[in-house]
Design an enzyme around this catalytic site. Structure first.
Site, PDB file in Angstrom:
ATOM      1  CB  VAL A   1     -50.013   1.557   3.904  1.00 52.43           C
ATOM      2  CG1 VAL A   1     -50.309   1.609   6.031  1.00 52.43           C
ATOM      3  CG2 VAL A   1     -49.861  -0.256   4.341  1.00 52.43           C
TER       4      VAL A   1
ATOM      5  CD1 TRP B   1     -10.274   8.720  -4.623  1.00 49.81           C
ATOM      6  CD2 TRP B   1      -9.882   8.518  -6.505  1.00 49.81           C
ATOM      7  NE1 TRP B   1     -10.278   7.489  -4.525  1.00 49.81           N
ATOM      8  CE2 TRP B   1      -9.390   7.089  -5.542  1.00 49.81           C
ATOM      9  CE3 TRP B   1      -9.443   8.459  -7.600  1.00 49.81           C
ATOM     10  CZ2 TRP B   1      -8.719   5.789  -6.122  1.00 49.81           C
ATOM     11  CZ3 TRP B   1      -8.564   7.383  -8.254  1.00 49.81           C
ATOM     12  CH2 TRP B   1      -8.495   6.478  -7.522  1.00 49.81           C
TER      13      TRP B   1
ATOM     14  N   GLY C   1     -35.608   7.679   5.713  1.00 51.83           N
ATOM     15  CA  GLY C   1     -36.146   9.151   4.698  1.00 51.83           C
ATOM     16  C   GLY C   1     -37.141   9.976   5.049  1.00 51.83           C
TER      17      GLY C   1
ATOM     18  CG  HIS D   1      -3.064   3.670   1.274  1.00 50.10           C
ATOM     19  ND1 HIS D   1      -4.051   2.882   0.932  1.00 50.10           N
ATOM     20  CD2 HIS D   1      -2.763   3.189   2.526  1.00 50.10           C
ATOM     21  CE1 HIS D   1      -4.527   2.660   2.060  1.00 50.10           C
ATOM     22  NE2 HIS D   1      -3.085   2.429   2.898  1.00 50.10           N
TER      23      HIS D   1
ATOM     24  CE1 TYR E   1       0.105   3.583   5.248  1.00 44.95           C
ATOM     25  CE2 TYR E   1      -0.630   1.328   4.943  1.00 44.95           C
ATOM     26  CZ  TYR E   1      -0.676   2.459   5.234  1.00 44.95           C
ATOM     27  OH  TYR E   1      -2.029   2.962   5.193  1.00 44.95           O
TER      28      TYR E   1
ATOM     29  NE  ARG F   1      -4.415  11.401  -8.216  1.00 50.42           N
ATOM     30  CZ  ARG F   1      -4.492  11.536  -7.156  1.00 50.42           C
ATOM     31  NH1 ARG F   1      -4.538   9.947  -6.124  1.00 50.42           N
ATOM     32  NH2 ARG F   1      -4.534  12.579  -6.175  1.00 50.42           N
TER      33      ARG F   1
ATOM     34  CG  LEU G   1     -32.395   9.061   5.065  1.00 48.84           C
ATOM     35  CD1 LEU G   1     -32.383   8.507   6.496  1.00 48.84           C
ATOM     36  CD2 LEU G   1     -32.697   8.204   3.765  1.00 48.84           C
TER      37      LEU G   1
ATOM     38  NE  ARG H   1      -2.275  -7.005   2.694  1.00 47.16           N
ATOM     39  CZ  ARG H   1      -3.578  -5.431   2.696  1.00 47.16           C
ATOM     40  NH1 ARG H   1      -3.415  -5.671   3.716  1.00 47.16           N
ATOM     41  NH2 ARG H   1      -4.547  -5.533   1.920  1.00 47.16           N
TER      42      ARG H   1
ATOM     43  CD  GLN I   1     -22.158   4.876   1.520  1.00 48.51           C
ATOM     44  OE1 GLN I   1     -23.058   4.728   0.047  1.00 48.51           O
ATOM     45  NE2 GLN I   1     -23.159   5.577   2.400  1.00 48.51           N
TER      46      GLN I   1
ATOM     47  CD  GLU J   1      -2.495  -1.795   0.916  1.00 47.24           C
ATOM     48  OE1 GLU J   1      -2.450  -3.764   0.436  1.00 47.24           O
ATOM     49  OE2 GLU J   1      -2.939  -1.212  -0.013  1.00 47.24           O
TER      50      GLU J   1
ATOM     51  CB  CYS K   1     -20.596   0.940  -0.038  1.00 47.73           C
ATOM     52  SG  CYS K   1     -20.775   0.950   1.616  1.00 47.73           S
TER      53      CYS K   1
HETATM   54  P1  FAD Z   1     -36.854   4.520   0.956  1.00 52.30           P
HETATM   55  O1  FAD Z   1     -35.529   3.595   0.179  1.00 52.30           O
HETATM   56  O2  FAD Z   1     -37.099   5.784  -0.304  1.00 52.30           O
HETATM   57  O3  FAD Z   1     -37.995   3.256   0.852  1.00 52.30           O
HETATM   58  C1  FAD Z   1     -38.706   3.524   0.984  1.00 52.30           C
HETATM   59  C2  FAD Z   1     -40.391   2.660   0.878  1.00 52.30           C
HETATM   60  O4  FAD Z   1     -41.617   3.135   1.294  1.00 52.30           O
HETATM   61  C3  FAD Z   1     -40.689   2.199  -0.420  1.00 52.30           C
HETATM   62  O5  FAD Z   1     -40.032   1.515  -1.255  1.00 52.30           O
HETATM   63  C4  FAD Z   1     -42.393   2.487  -0.891  1.00 52.30           C
HETATM   64  O6  FAD Z   1     -42.338   2.482  -2.338  1.00 52.30           O
HETATM   65  C5  FAD Z   1     -42.794   2.994   0.541  1.00 52.30           C
HETATM   66  N1  FAD Z   1     -43.946   3.533   0.696  1.00 52.30           N
HETATM   67  C6  FAD Z   1     -44.344   4.477   0.641  1.00 52.30           C
HETATM   68  N2  FAD Z   1     -44.808   5.484   0.978  1.00 52.30           N
HETATM   69  C7  FAD Z   1     -45.757   4.172   0.866  1.00 52.30           C
HETATM   70  C8  FAD Z   1     -47.308   3.594   1.694  1.00 52.30           C
HETATM   71  N3  FAD Z   1     -48.396   4.408   1.821  1.00 52.30           N
HETATM   72  N4  FAD Z   1     -47.898   2.330   1.799  1.00 52.30           N
HETATM   73  C9  FAD Z   1     -47.128   1.289   1.105  1.00 52.30           C
HETATM   74  N5  FAD Z   1     -45.634   1.529   1.480  1.00 52.30           N
HETATM   75  C10 FAD Z   1     -45.076   2.909   0.940  1.00 52.30           C
HETATM   76  N6  FAD Z   1     -27.716   5.252  -0.598  1.00 52.30           N
HETATM   77  C11 FAD Z   1     -26.176   5.561   0.021  1.00 52.30           C
HETATM   78  O7  FAD Z   1     -25.791   5.200   1.648  1.00 52.30           O
HETATM   79  N7  FAD Z   1     -25.236   5.234  -0.583  1.00 52.30           N
HETATM   80  C12 FAD Z   1     -25.928   4.485  -2.051  1.00 52.30           C
HETATM   81  O8  FAD Z   1     -24.754   4.228  -2.352  1.00 52.30           O
HETATM   82  C13 FAD Z   1     -26.813   4.955  -2.137  1.00 52.30           C
HETATM   83  N8  FAD Z   1     -27.285   4.661  -3.712  1.00 52.30           N
HETATM   84  C14 FAD Z   1     -28.460   6.033  -4.079  1.00 52.30           C
HETATM   85  C15 FAD Z   1     -28.568   5.679  -5.703  1.00 52.30           C
HETATM   86  C16 FAD Z   1     -29.452   5.829  -6.310  1.00 52.30           C
HETATM   87  C17 FAD Z   1     -29.835   6.161  -7.692  1.00 52.30           C
HETATM   88  C18 FAD Z   1     -30.688   6.383  -4.844  1.00 52.30           C
HETATM   89  C19 FAD Z   1     -31.668   6.775  -5.615  1.00 52.30           C
HETATM   90  C20 FAD Z   1     -30.524   6.515  -3.785  1.00 52.30           C
HETATM   91  C21 FAD Z   1     -29.383   5.881  -3.116  1.00 52.30           C
HETATM   92  N9  FAD Z   1     -28.940   6.200  -1.771  1.00 52.30           N
HETATM   93  C22 FAD Z   1     -27.396   5.688  -1.371  1.00 52.30           C
HETATM   94  C23 FAD Z   1     -30.027   6.624  -1.297  1.00 52.30           C
HETATM   95  C24 FAD Z   1     -30.700   5.423  -0.500  1.00 52.30           C
HETATM   96  O9  FAD Z   1     -31.368   4.542  -1.346  1.00 52.30           O
HETATM   97  C25 FAD Z   1     -32.125   5.957   0.941  1.00 52.30           C
HETATM   98  O10 FAD Z   1     -31.339   6.489   1.782  1.00 52.30           O
HETATM   99  C26 FAD Z   1     -32.674   4.693   1.347  1.00 52.30           C
HETATM  100  O11 FAD Z   1     -33.282   4.040   0.240  1.00 52.30           O
HETATM  101  C27 FAD Z   1     -33.719   5.216   2.186  1.00 52.30           C
HETATM  102  O12 FAD Z   1     -34.257   4.053   3.245  1.00 52.30           O
HETATM  103  P2  FAD Z   1     -35.769   4.242   3.235  1.00 52.30           P
HETATM  104  O13 FAD Z   1     -36.021   3.612   4.476  1.00 52.30           O
HETATM  105  O14 FAD Z   1     -36.046   5.535   4.246  1.00 52.30           O
HETATM  106  O15 FAD Z   1     -36.827   5.191   2.254  1.00 52.30           O
HETATM  107  P1  NAP Z   2     -28.044  15.601  -1.928  1.00 54.64           P
HETATM  108  O1  NAP Z   2     -26.554  14.420  -1.882  1.00 54.64           O
HETATM  109  O2  NAP Z   2     -28.707  16.120  -0.557  1.00 54.64           O
HETATM  110  O3  NAP Z   2     -27.246  16.167  -3.075  1.00 54.64           O
HETATM  111  C1  NAP Z   2     -29.148  17.016  -4.022  1.00 54.64           C
HETATM  112  C2  NAP Z   2     -28.041  17.625  -4.936  1.00 54.64           C
HETATM  113  O4  NAP Z   2     -29.413  18.756  -5.163  1.00 54.64           O
HETATM  114  C3  NAP Z   2     -27.018  19.053  -4.329  1.00 54.64           C
HETATM  115  O5  NAP Z   2     -25.903  19.796  -5.076  1.00 54.64           O
HETATM  116  C4  NAP Z   2     -27.868  19.804  -4.178  1.00 54.64           C
HETATM  117  O6  NAP Z   2     -27.168  21.110  -4.163  1.00 54.64           O
HETATM  118  C5  NAP Z   2     -29.097  20.564  -5.112  1.00 54.64           C
HETATM  119  N1  NAP Z   2     -30.511  20.912  -4.415  1.00 54.64           N
HETATM  120  C6  NAP Z   2     -30.876  20.934  -3.123  1.00 54.64           C
HETATM  121  N2  NAP Z   2     -32.302  21.564  -3.246  1.00 54.64           N
HETATM  122  C7  NAP Z   2     -32.244  22.354  -4.145  1.00 54.64           C
HETATM  123  C8  NAP Z   2     -33.300  22.994  -4.634  1.00 54.64           C
HETATM  124  N3  NAP Z   2     -34.015  23.446  -4.008  1.00 54.64           N
HETATM  125  N4  NAP Z   2     -32.966  23.487  -6.226  1.00 54.64           N
HETATM  126  C9  NAP Z   2     -31.416  23.176  -7.157  1.00 54.64           C
HETATM  127  N5  NAP Z   2     -31.079  22.267  -6.464  1.00 54.64           N
HETATM  128  C10 NAP Z   2     -30.913  21.512  -5.294  1.00 54.64           C
HETATM  129  O7  NAP Z   2     -28.904  14.958  -1.820  1.00 54.64           O
HETATM  130  P2  NAP Z   2     -29.014  13.527  -3.444  1.00 54.64           P
HETATM  131  O8  NAP Z   2     -27.823  13.192  -4.422  1.00 54.64           O
HETATM  132  O9  NAP Z   2     -30.117  13.244  -3.393  1.00 54.64           O
HETATM  133  O10 NAP Z   2     -28.502  12.195  -2.678  1.00 54.64           O
HETATM  134  C11 NAP Z   2     -29.963  11.730  -1.575  1.00 54.64           C
HETATM  135  C12 NAP Z   2     -28.967  11.162  -0.111  1.00 54.64           C
HETATM  136  O11 NAP Z   2     -28.549   9.087  -0.502  1.00 54.64           O
HETATM  137  C13 NAP Z   2     -27.779  11.844   0.201  1.00 54.64           C
HETATM  138  O12 NAP Z   2     -27.483  11.493   0.856  1.00 54.64           O
HETATM  139  C14 NAP Z   2     -26.353  10.983  -0.400  1.00 54.64           C
HETATM  140  O13 NAP Z   2     -25.526  10.517  -0.044  1.00 54.64           O
HETATM  141  C15 NAP Z   2     -26.874   8.814  -0.626  1.00 54.64           C
HETATM  142  N6  NAP Z   2     -26.572   9.308  -1.948  1.00 54.64           N
HETATM  143  C16 NAP Z   2     -24.967   8.070  -1.947  1.00 54.64           C
HETATM  144  C17 NAP Z   2     -24.710   7.841  -3.056  1.00 54.64           C
HETATM  145  C18 NAP Z   2     -23.072   7.888  -2.272  1.00 54.64           C
HETATM  146  O14 NAP Z   2     -22.296   7.120  -3.641  1.00 54.64           O
HETATM  147  N7  NAP Z   2     -22.438   7.115  -1.548  1.00 54.64           N
HETATM  148  C19 NAP Z   2     -24.934   7.887  -3.850  1.00 54.64           C
HETATM  149  C20 NAP Z   2     -26.190   8.522  -4.305  1.00 54.64           C
HETATM  150  C21 NAP Z   2     -27.181   8.873  -3.469  1.00 54.64           C
HETATM  151  P3  NAP Z   2     -26.694  23.281  -4.653  1.00 54.64           P
HETATM  152  O15 NAP Z   2     -28.334  23.213  -2.989  1.00 54.64           O
HETATM  153  O16 NAP Z   2     -26.000  23.474  -4.287  1.00 54.64           O
HETATM  154  O17 NAP Z   2     -27.904  23.653  -5.622  1.00 54.64           O
HETATM  155 FE1  SF4 Z   3     -18.232  -3.126   2.772  1.00 54.30          FE
HETATM  156 FE2  SF4 Z   3     -17.251  -1.486   4.140  1.00 54.30          FE
HETATM  157 FE3  SF4 Z   3     -19.019  -0.597   2.342  1.00 54.30          FE
HETATM  158 FE4  SF4 Z   3     -19.740  -1.909   5.039  1.00 54.30          FE
HETATM  159  S1  SF4 Z   3     -19.670  -0.369   4.743  1.00 54.30           S
HETATM  160  S2  SF4 Z   3     -20.433  -2.344   3.221  1.00 54.30           S
HETATM  161  S3  SF4 Z   3     -17.311  -3.446   4.979  1.00 54.30           S
HETATM  162  S4  SF4 Z   3     -17.596  -1.030   2.721  1.00 54.30           S
END
Ligand code: FAD
Ligand code: NAP
Ligand code: SF4
Length: 675
Positions: free
Chosen positions: A451, A581, A652, A253, A167, A256, A659, A215, A340, A165, A338
């Site tokens: 629901v 990155w 959420g 580490h 080191y 690129r 979130l 390693r 994360q 890595e 991830c």
């Molecule tokens: P949700 O995942 O939104 O689930 C809510 C559920 O409630 C849905 O299935 C919906 O159908 C159901 N529901 C809503 N209303 C009703 C009702 N009245 N009756 C019955 N069911 C209902 N997060 C990360 O941490 N890492 C990532 O890499 C990442 N990548 C992402 C990529 C994309 C493209 C997207 C869109 C999101 C990503 N996220 C990522 C964000 C992450 O998926 C959300 O933060 C997470 O799913 C939120 O979880 P939740 O359970 O609160 O809600």
């Molecule tokens: P986000 O990270 O909050 O980004 C929202 C974007 O929308 C920002 O760029 C913001 O930038 C813009 N924005 C917010 N309010 C706005 C408004 N009223 N008008 C115009 N622009 C607005 O949220 P997200 O991309 O929707 O992701 C949701 C969650 O999923 C996040 O927590 C994220 O971490 C997670 N997620 C994680 C990954 C991952 O790889 N780790 C991937 C996908 C999602 P400006 O305010 O500067 O315009």
């Molecule tokens: Fe794997 Fe780390 Fe993501 Fe957990 S947080 S799923 S250990 S990459």
């Protein structure tokens, strides 16, 4: 599937490992918390109980100058042995074996004055290193041997000498970082001297009945790094010096090229491991992006490595090995790569955990299988996203009767959108994990069920609302124009974008959408050959650092993309440190234009009108994709509380700001464990 190769013991002569599954070293930063050794004993003890035959601790420096960061642990003091014995005793009581990793970080140390082979600063640590004198090198070698002797006294089964890595020991080996002209520099023989001397002195200090694992960097992936031939020469010299096991590291580490994040295909670096295995007679251990028993088993069965190292997968599931042995591999909580909550936490000063298993690193706070204190309850959970799924599985595992409702035809919520993004297919595994556990614990899953208060009536003792989010629609003149698409419609395939696309919003979803658009479509799991070619890896291993002479070869993008945000800062700052990155580099290579500080004015047939610092601009585009964040979807919660149905809100639906899946899963775990 037959996992016999993975489950075979490995005879090391003086000791035997019970299977081929090792938990690789990971810095945890638990050492910086209260009760650190109690925590470490619980952390490693659980992984030993889960069946890993060998565990390697996070890095301990043999002296003060080699620590990862100020305050990081040094292993040089007899007085600390009782604390280490808490860890070794616990692991042994659970039937495992444990090595302490001896790590000198050299110029990468985040301390006021790092040391190095030469005074060349690192790309990831701008501080100019103090050049180790020959005496200081000799002393460092002694320090390694002293730490190894202490390790034996503390009850460890061996040491891992960390030399990959980028080191210190890696820095000694290559001209990139070693321009010395004394006996520690110049010829390759001289550059190998320090690592080989360390192995010899360590062996002399601990004897032949103690594991000495080294390693080695199986591939450096940096300019002026080692060639494949040099790596083999070192490996053979290490074998001759008495190394028991050769573990592997991939890339420095500061490389690129991504080496372990989710965009790296599973077992992508197998060719470099095989290259080593073919050249030595001691067991070689494969590492990096090995996250399923199928992949691990195949590596061992093919002879590409004798054993596999999994670090993050052991955070995700401490019981990985037992689940394989007990034919329960479907129950494995798979590491999705991830970074994360593991690497991104470590690099931002937090204690490691895991997105898919937030208990990891918090074993003292969250006991396993918290048994039910009172009577079993009837629980309704609405929303089968990660928050609802985590709550449902936790509550049902504890013995509650759980009904999980979702309006959609499948479980997973937004994870179903994440899994569509190219390279993010590991999210399928997380959904599979939940599905297996819903079945196992008898959760009544009601899909296609939207629901409302009438659905629930008074039939449940507890109601948990996990209805997620609704995408935010910004207030922009012309937002109803036909060119405007929500990320939901784009990802679910309901809307097809034109050639020229503007993406409004540059959070995680904005970047994911940009990656999807560069590919043009969802492409399934990443393919190793394409990945290695794209990032310019020389798989013949003949060039220094094994970087292809032709450089990276990114395919042309499927769309012309411009990303915009209102903040004046550079785009993507909020992305994960260890994966952001990579996304920025990919999008840069695809010619994606990044526009910070935009004020959106209107959308019409001409495209997107916006201004920057008061100057009006027009972006002529065919489609505008909204990735402008989300708001809580708490309408059901309000309806239920108005109808007098007491309920709790998670995920959420409770708080959309900041979130992510980690927060959603953690909240589900907490509420499921508290009912
Ligand atoms: P949700 O995942 O939104 O689930 C809510 C559920 O409630 C849905 O299935 C919906 O159908 C159901 N529901 C809503 N209303 C009703 C009702 N009245 N009756 C019955 N069911 C209902 N997060 C990360 O941490 N890492 C990532 O890499 C990442 N990548 C992402 C990529 C994309 C493209 C997207 C869109 C999101 C990503 N996220 C990522 C964000 C992450 O998926 C959300 O933060 C997470 O799913 C939120 O979880 P939740 O359970 O609160 O809600
Ligand atoms: P986000 O990270 O909050 O980004 C929202 C974007 O929308 C920002 O760029 C913001 O930038 C813009 N924005 C917010 N309010 C706005 C408004 N009223 N008008 C115009 N622009 C607005 O949220 P997200 O991309 O929707 O992701 C949701 C969650 O999923 C996040 O927590 C994220 O971490 C997670 N997620 C994680 C990954 C991952 O790889 N780790 C991937 C996908 C999602 P400006 O305010 O500067 O315009
Ligand atoms: Fe794997 Fe780390 Fe993501 Fe957990 S947080 S799923 S250990 S990459």
């Amino acid at each position: 599937m037959n996992f016999d190769p993975l489950l075979q013991p490995l005879d090391l002569g003086f000791t035997t490992l019970k299977n081929r599954i090792m938990m690789g070293s990971m810095h945890s930063r638990m050492e910086l918390l209260d009760r650190p050794y109690e925590r470490l004993a619980a952390f490693y003890g659980e992984r030993a109980k889960g069946g890993a035959s060998l565990i390697v601790t996070g890095g301990y420096s043999p002296n003060e100058s080699g620590v990862i960061e100020t305050g990081a642990p040094v292993f040089d003091n007899e007085d600390e042995l009782p604390e280490h014995q808490l860890v070794t005793d616990r692991v042994h009581a659970e039937g495992g074996k444990i090595l302490i990793q001896l790590l000198h970080t050299g110029r990468n140390a985040k301390i006021p004055q790092p040391v190095g082979a030469s005074d060349i600063p690192s790309r990831i640590n701008p501080c100019t290193p103090h050049i180790l004198t020959s005496d200081e090198i000799e002393q460092t070698i002694e320090d390694f041997a002293h730490s190894a002797a202490l390790a034996k006294k503390a009850g460890y089964d061996g040491v891992e000498i960390m030399a990959s890595e980028g080191y210190l020991l890696n820095q000694m080996l290559v001209e990139r970082t070693n321009n010395r002209s004394d006996q520690w520099g110049g010829s390759y023989e001289n550059r190998m001297r320090m690592p080989l001397e360390i192995v010899r002195k360590v062996k002399a200090a601990v004897g032949d009945d103690f594991i000495v694992m080294y390693r080695i960097s199986a591939i450096d992936l940096v300019e002026d790094g080692a060639t494949g031939a040099e790596i083999i020469e070192l490996a053979q010299a290490l074998e001759a010096a008495g190394v028991t096991l050769l573990n592997t590291g991939i890339g420095w580490h500061e490389a690129r090229i991504p080496t372990i994040a989710y965009m790296v295909p599973r077992a992508a670096w197998r060719f470099a491991i095989r290259h080593l295995s073919e050249a030595v007679n001691i067991p070689v251990i494969a590492s990096n992006r090995i996250n399923t028993p199928e992949v691990a088993n195949d590596i061992v069965a093919s002879g590409d490595a004798a054993m596999v190292s999994m670090a993050r997968p052991m955070l995700a599931d401490p019981h990985f090995a037992n689940k394989v042995a007990e034919d329960r591999s479907e129950e494995i909580n798979t590491c999705i790569g991830c970074n994360q909550a593991c690497l991104d936490f470590i690099f931002t000063g937090r204690v490691t955990s895991c997105l898919v298993n937030p208990r990891a690193g918090r074993e003292l706070e969250f006991a396993e299988n918290v048994s039910l204190q009172g009577d079993s309850k009837s629980i309704a959970i609405i929303g089968a996203g990660p928050a609802g799924l985590s709550a449902a599985c936790t509550a049902a595992e504890r013995g509650h009767k759980v009904t999980l409702f979702d309006a959609s035809s499948e479980i997973g919520g937004q994870l179903n959108l994440a899994k569509i993004v190219p390279d993010k297919t590991e999210f399928y595994e997380f959904i599979r994990y939940f599905k297996t556990h819903l079945d196992k614990y008898g959760v009544d899953v009601q899909l296609n069920s939207t629901v409302d208060a009438a659905t629930l009536g008074n039939n449940f003792d507890e109601v948990i609302v996990a209805t997620g989010i609704v995408p935010r629609i910004p207030d922009i003149d012309g937002i109803d124009h036909p060119s405007v698409i929500s990320y939901l419609d784009l990802l679910s395939g309901k809307a097809t974008p034109g050639k020229r696309v503007a993406i409004l919003g540059a959070g995680g979803i904005g970047f994911d959408v940009a990656v999807l658009l560069t590919h043009g479509k969802s492409t399934g799991a990443p393919d190793t050959e394409t990945f290695l070619q794209k990032w310019g890896v020389d798989t013949t291993m003949t060039t220094p650092g094994c970087l292809a002479a032709s450089g990276p070869q990114f395919p042309p993008p499927a769309h012309e993309i411009t990303m915009l945000q209102r903040k004046p800062k550079s785009l993507g700052r909020g992305l994960g440190l260890t994966s952001g990155w990579v996304l920025r580099a990919e999008l840069d290579a695809a010619g994606v234009k990044m526009v910070p500080g935009a004020t959106y004015q209107k959308i019409d047939d001409a495209g997107l009108h916006y201004s920057i610092d008061g100057e009006d601009k027009l972006l002529e585009v065919d489609s505008i994709v909204l990735c402008t964040g989300q708001d809580s979807n708490n309408a059901l919660y309000q309806q239920l509380t108005s109808a007098g149905i007491a309920c709790k809100l998670i995920g959420g639906a409770s708080e959309a700001k900041e979130l992510d899946a980690l927060a959603a899963v953690s909240q589900g775990l907490q509420i499921g464990g508290s009912l």
